[in-house]
Design an enzyme around this catalytic site. Structure first.
Site, mmCIF file in Angstrom:
data_model
loop_
_atom_site.group_PDB
_atom_site.id
_atom_site.type_symbol
_atom_site.label_atom_id
_atom_site.label_comp_id
_atom_site.label_asym_id
_atom_site.label_seq_id
_atom_site.Cartn_x
_atom_site.Cartn_y
_atom_site.Cartn_z
ATOM 1 N N ASP A 13 15.029 -9.629 25.683
ATOM 2 C CA ASP A 13 16.537 -10.015 26.691
ATOM 3 C C ASP A 13 15.887 -10.865 26.876
ATOM 4 O O ASP A 13 15.589 -11.058 28.479
ATOM 5 C CB ASP A 13 15.062 -8.344 27.800
ATOM 6 C CG ASP A 13 15.180 -7.179 26.818
ATOM 7 O OD1 ASP A 13 16.481 -6.859 26.316
ATOM 8 O OD2 ASP A 13 14.665 -6.344 27.453
ATOM 9 N N LYS A 16 19.031 -13.455 24.169
ATOM 10 C CA LYS A 16 20.318 -13.555 22.768
ATOM 11 C C LYS A 16 21.464 -13.510 22.889
ATOM 12 O O LYS A 16 22.576 -14.552 21.944
ATOM 13 C CB LYS A 16 19.139 -12.787 22.365
ATOM 14 C CG LYS A 16 17.363 -12.784 22.164
ATOM 15 C CD LYS A 16 16.943 -11.725 20.995
ATOM 16 C CE LYS A 16 17.041 -10.625 21.678
ATOM 17 N NZ LYS A 16 16.531 -10.602 22.348
ATOM 18 N N GLY A 40 19.864 -4.755 22.915
ATOM 19 C CA GLY A 40 20.831 -3.892 24.756
ATOM 20 C C GLY A 40 20.998 -6.162 25.020
ATOM 21 O O GLY A 40 20.493 -6.018 25.663
ATOM 22 N N HIS A 41 22.420 -6.667 23.850
ATOM 23 C CA HIS A 41 22.729 -8.002 24.433
ATOM 24 C C HIS A 41 23.643 -7.912 25.080
ATOM 25 O O HIS A 41 24.646 -7.762 25.207
ATOM 26 C CB HIS A 41 22.369 -8.755 22.687
ATOM 27 C CG HIS A 41 21.836 -8.343 21.882
ATOM 28 N ND1 HIS A 41 21.692 -9.136 20.755
ATOM 29 C CD2 HIS A 41 20.047 -8.005 22.458
ATOM 30 C CE1 HIS A 41 20.122 -8.648 20.333
ATOM 31 N NE2 HIS A 41 19.518 -7.909 20.670
ATOM 32 N N GLN A 222 15.561 -7.736 19.903
ATOM 33 C CA GLN A 222 13.625 -6.884 20.229
ATOM 34 C C GLN A 222 13.449 -8.928 19.988
ATOM 35 O O GLN A 222 13.996 -9.873 20.334
ATOM 36 C CB GLN A 222 12.927 -6.300 19.399
ATOM 37 C CG GLN A 222 13.681 -5.041 19.430
ATOM 38 C CD GLN A 222 14.669 -4.701 18.118
ATOM 39 O OE1 GLN A 222 14.786 -4.799 17.739
ATOM 40 N NE2 GLN A 222 15.686 -4.245 19.514
HETATM 41 P P1 GDP Z 1 18.907 -9.975 25.393
HETATM 42 O O1 GDP Z 1 18.686 -8.569 24.665
HETATM 43 O O2 GDP Z 1 17.784 -10.750 24.920
HETATM 44 O O3 GDP Z 1 20.190 -10.588 24.778
HETATM 45 O O4 GDP Z 1 19.448 -10.482 27.096
HETATM 46 P P2 GDP Z 1 19.914 -9.062 27.833
HETATM 47 O O5 GDP Z 1 21.098 -9.130 27.319
HETATM 48 O O6 GDP Z 1 18.993 -8.015 27.271
HETATM 49 O O7 GDP Z 1 19.266 -9.624 28.641
HETATM 50 C C1 GDP Z 1 19.183 -10.847 29.569
HETATM 51 C C2 GDP Z 1 20.055 -10.476 30.746
HETATM 52 O O8 GDP Z 1 19.829 -12.058 31.714
HETATM 53 C C3 GDP Z 1 21.028 -10.935 31.041
HETATM 54 O O9 GDP Z 1 21.902 -9.537 31.989
HETATM 55 C C4 GDP Z 1 21.993 -11.873 31.033
HETATM 56 O O10 GDP Z 1 23.220 -11.638 31.365
HETATM 57 C C5 GDP Z 1 21.369 -12.569 31.674
HETATM 58 N N1 GDP Z 1 20.894 -14.224 31.511
HETATM 59 C C6 GDP Z 1 21.303 -15.361 30.470
HETATM 60 N N2 GDP Z 1 20.672 -15.814 30.498
HETATM 61 C C7 GDP Z 1 21.080 -16.066 32.113
HETATM 62 C C8 GDP Z 1 20.447 -17.253 32.127
HETATM 63 O O11 GDP Z 1 20.253 -18.516 32.127
HETATM 64 N N3 GDP Z 1 20.096 -17.218 34.182
HETATM 65 C C9 GDP Z 1 20.559 -15.615 34.550
HETATM 66 N N4 GDP Z 1 20.197 -15.922 35.878
HETATM 67 N N5 GDP Z 1 20.401 -14.464 33.521
HETATM 68 C C10 GDP Z 1 21.399 -14.751 32.524
HETATM 69 P P1 IMO Z 2 16.543 -6.916 22.435
HETATM 70 O O1 IMO Z 2 17.086 -6.804 21.520
HETATM 71 C C1 IMO Z 2 13.296 -5.186 25.223
HETATM 72 C C2 IMO Z 2 10.464 -1.939 23.659
HETATM 73 C C3 IMO Z 2 11.244 -0.531 23.712
HETATM 74 C C4 IMO Z 2 9.429 -0.270 23.563
HETATM 75 C C5 IMO Z 2 8.983 -1.106 22.117
HETATM 76 C C6 IMO Z 2 9.636 0.838 21.374
HETATM 77 O O2 IMO Z 2 17.723 -6.224 24.009
HETATM 78 O O3 IMO Z 2 15.819 -7.914 23.313
HETATM 79 P P2 IMO Z 2 12.018 1.128 20.132
HETATM 80 O O4 IMO Z 2 13.336 1.908 20.761
HETATM 81 O O5 IMO Z 2 11.992 0.535 19.182
HETATM 82 O O6 IMO Z 2 11.611 2.558 19.306
HETATM 83 O O7 IMO Z 2 11.034 1.060 21.214
HETATM 84 O O8 IMO Z 2 10.305 -1.538 21.906
HETATM 85 N N1 IMO Z 2 12.542 -2.477 22.986
HETATM 86 C C7 IMO Z 2 12.767 -3.287 23.304
HETATM 87 N N2 IMO Z 2 12.235 -4.506 24.415
HETATM 88 N N3 IMO Z 2 14.467 -5.300 24.427
HETATM 89 C C8 IMO Z 2 14.936 -4.681 23.368
HETATM 90 O O9 IMO Z 2 15.874 -5.251 22.634
HETATM 91 C C9 IMO Z 2 13.953 -4.130 22.932
HETATM 92 N N4 IMO Z 2 14.003 -2.926 21.765
HETATM 93 C C10 IMO Z 2 13.150 -1.927 21.630
HETATM 94 O O10 IMO Z 2 11.058 -1.127 25.314
HETATM 95 O O11 IMO Z 2 8.578 -0.389 24.932
HETATM 96 MG MG MG Z 3 18.289 -7.233 25.996
#
Ligand code: GDP
Ligand code: IMO
Ligand code: MG
Length: 419
Positions: A13, A16, A40-41, A222
């Site tokens: 998270d 990415k 979840g991107h 991840q």
């Molecule tokens: P990912 O899994 O690495 O793609 O990241 P996620 O989407 O799960 O979580 C990142 C969260 O931060 C999302 O809600 C994005 O919309 C938000 N986000 C990404 N970059 C920034 C930033 O620079 N500032 C803020 N405030 N939010 C951001």
């Molecule tokens: P993105 O790509 C954050 C975590 C789960 C759990 C562990 C194992 O959005 O960064 P699994 O479902 O793979 O058996 O879970 O890994 N986990 C993540 N945490 N971002 C993710 O993906 C994750 N995908 C799995 O919360 O601790």
């Molecule tokens: Mg994510």
């Protein structure tokens, strides 16, 4: 040409999705190489939010091909739901390609995931319950079904045999609620629909593209600390999230890996179980969670929050061969009077920069405190950042011995500073 890599340096998270979407016009192909719909991107384009779980984050650029690679595990129902959602937003999805060697997540894989977590009680991993672990277990156990199998005449029998094996296995666990019949109907209907999608011979496709001079970016899911080998085992996911995973997940030779971009938040979060040395339990944690909207994009669970962790990042940079860093969510610090960065650990009363064998609550941390800037970051220019923000970035570059060339200052596609 070589394959560039973009991956998370923490526990996932890091942002990415946003950065891949931003960078994708510089590439011809964006390819996911591991993980599955546990990811979840989040993309925010013109104020509209989209969360991608299985489809690569270049999908909004119609002239960029988006590949779901061999190393990914695919849940057909989630894939088709995601495709339908994107079509409703006006995308053609003509630029989506799926590798035939990618493994399929069956409904009973999710059933097994839930049963296994349930049986672990307090020791549970905190899985997203998408069936990731059991699907990779079947892959390495040489029992799995792959995308290419759906085109074979005896697919139904293969499915039935694996499902029966799973049902026998499930007998070792206490009963849990699971609508197998409903899930199976949705699975088989989605498999039928999958037949009309564009499938590819992953390694031939990628290597031909490289030979033709196409620019490819591998999109990690991840984070490095969730890697099956190098993460905080057993509280990890079941795939290689690090750069090495690109080679196995896409069929690319190590010598064809190009630039590696590592993503880190300006602080740190983790969702699910397992220790995280820089975790905070005070009002700073609440503030990071509130301002950063730190709730899981896949499960909605609150993310645990803490300061950035230098020993942890140095470890991730080492394993991934990171060439440059993208720092995200620095805007979340706008309101802080002061904030910290963990700059070393205390293990057995010795100061160390090394991550011990077991990452648990016994690790104490040393924290360097920085003054906040107490203002919004309004400019797109690095030179116009508040001096305290620039100082923090300089500290990180020095400690991590890696340049920070991209600074994300908001969730929107355009909210980024290029250094
Ligand atoms: P990912 O899994 O690495 O793609 O990241 P996620 O989407 O799960 O979580 C990142 C969260 O931060 C999302 O809600 C994005 O919309 C938000 N986000 C990404 N970059 C920034 C930033 O620079 N500032 C803020 N405030 N939010 C951001
Ligand atoms: P993105 O790509 C954050 C975590 C789960 C759990 C562990 C194992 O959005 O960064 P699994 O479902 O793979 O058996 O879970 O890994 N986990 C993540 N945490 N971002 C993710 O993906 C994750 N995908 C799995 O919360 O601790
Ligand atoms: Mg994510």
């Amino acid at each position: 040409m070589k394959v560039d890599v973009l991956l998370g340096l923490q526990w996932g998270d890091e942002g990415k999705g946003k950065i891949v979407d931003y960078l994708s016009p510089n590439y011809d192909i964006i390819a996911r190489f591991q993980g599955g719909p546990n990811a979840g991107h989040t993309l925010v384009i013109n104020g509209e939010k989209t969360v991608l779980h299985i489809i690569p984050s270049g999908i909004f650029r119609e002239d960029v091909q988006n590949v779901i690679g061999n190393g990914v595990v695919i849940d057909p129902t989630i894939l088709l739901r995601e495709i339908d959602g994107l079509k409703a937003k006006g995308l053609t999805l003509n630029n989506l390609l799926i590798a035939k060697k990618a493994h399929l997540i069956l409904p009973t894989h999710r059933y097994l995931d839930a049963a296994s977590e349930n049986a672990k009680g307090k020791q549970k991993i905190g899985s997203t319950l998408k069936g990731i672990g059991p699907t990779y277990m079947d892959k390495t156990g040489r029992n799995g079904l792959r995308v290419g199998d759906i085109f074979t005449p005896n697919f139904k029998e293969k499915y039935q045999a694996l499902k029966d094996k799973h049902l026998a296995l499930l007998k070792i666990y206490p009963n849990i609620d699971f609508d197998l019949q409903g899930e199976e109907e949705a699975f088989l209907a989605s498999v039928e629909r999958m037949k009309s999608l564009q499938t590819i011979d992953g390694p031939y496709f990628i290597n031909k593209a490289l030979n033709e001079g196409k620019r490819i970016l591998a999109e990690g899911a991840q984070g490095s600390m969730l890697d099956i080998d190098y993460g905080t085992y057993p509280y990890v996911t079941s795939s290689n999230t690090v750069t090495a995973g690109v080679c196995t997940g896409l069929g690319v030779a190590p010598k064809n890996i190009g630039k590696v971009i590592g993503i880190s938040k300006a602080y740190c979060t983790r969702v699910g179980s397992g220790s995280f040395p820089s975790e905070l339990f005070d009002k700073n944690a609440e503030e990071l969670q509130r301002v950063g909207h730190e709730f899981g994009a896949t499960t909605g669970r609150p993310r645990r929050c803490g300061w950035i962790d230098i020993p942890q990042l140095k470890y991730a940079i080492m394993i991934n061969g990171v060439d440059e860093i993208c720092l995200t969510k620095i805007d979340v610090m706008n309101e802080f009077d002061s904030f910290g960065a963990v700059n070393s650990y205390m293990v057995d009363e010795q100061e160390t920069m090394q991550i011990p064998f077991e990452v648990n609550a016994d690790i104490k941390t040393n924290t360097k405190i920085f003054s906040g800037w107490k203002s919004d970051i309004l400019s797109k220019k690095f030179e116009e950042l508040p001096s305290e923000a620039a100082e923090y970035i300089k500290f990180l570059e020095d400690e991590l011995e890696t340049p920070i060339n991209l600074i994300s200052v908001g969730p929107g596609r355009e909210e980024i500073i290029l250094k």
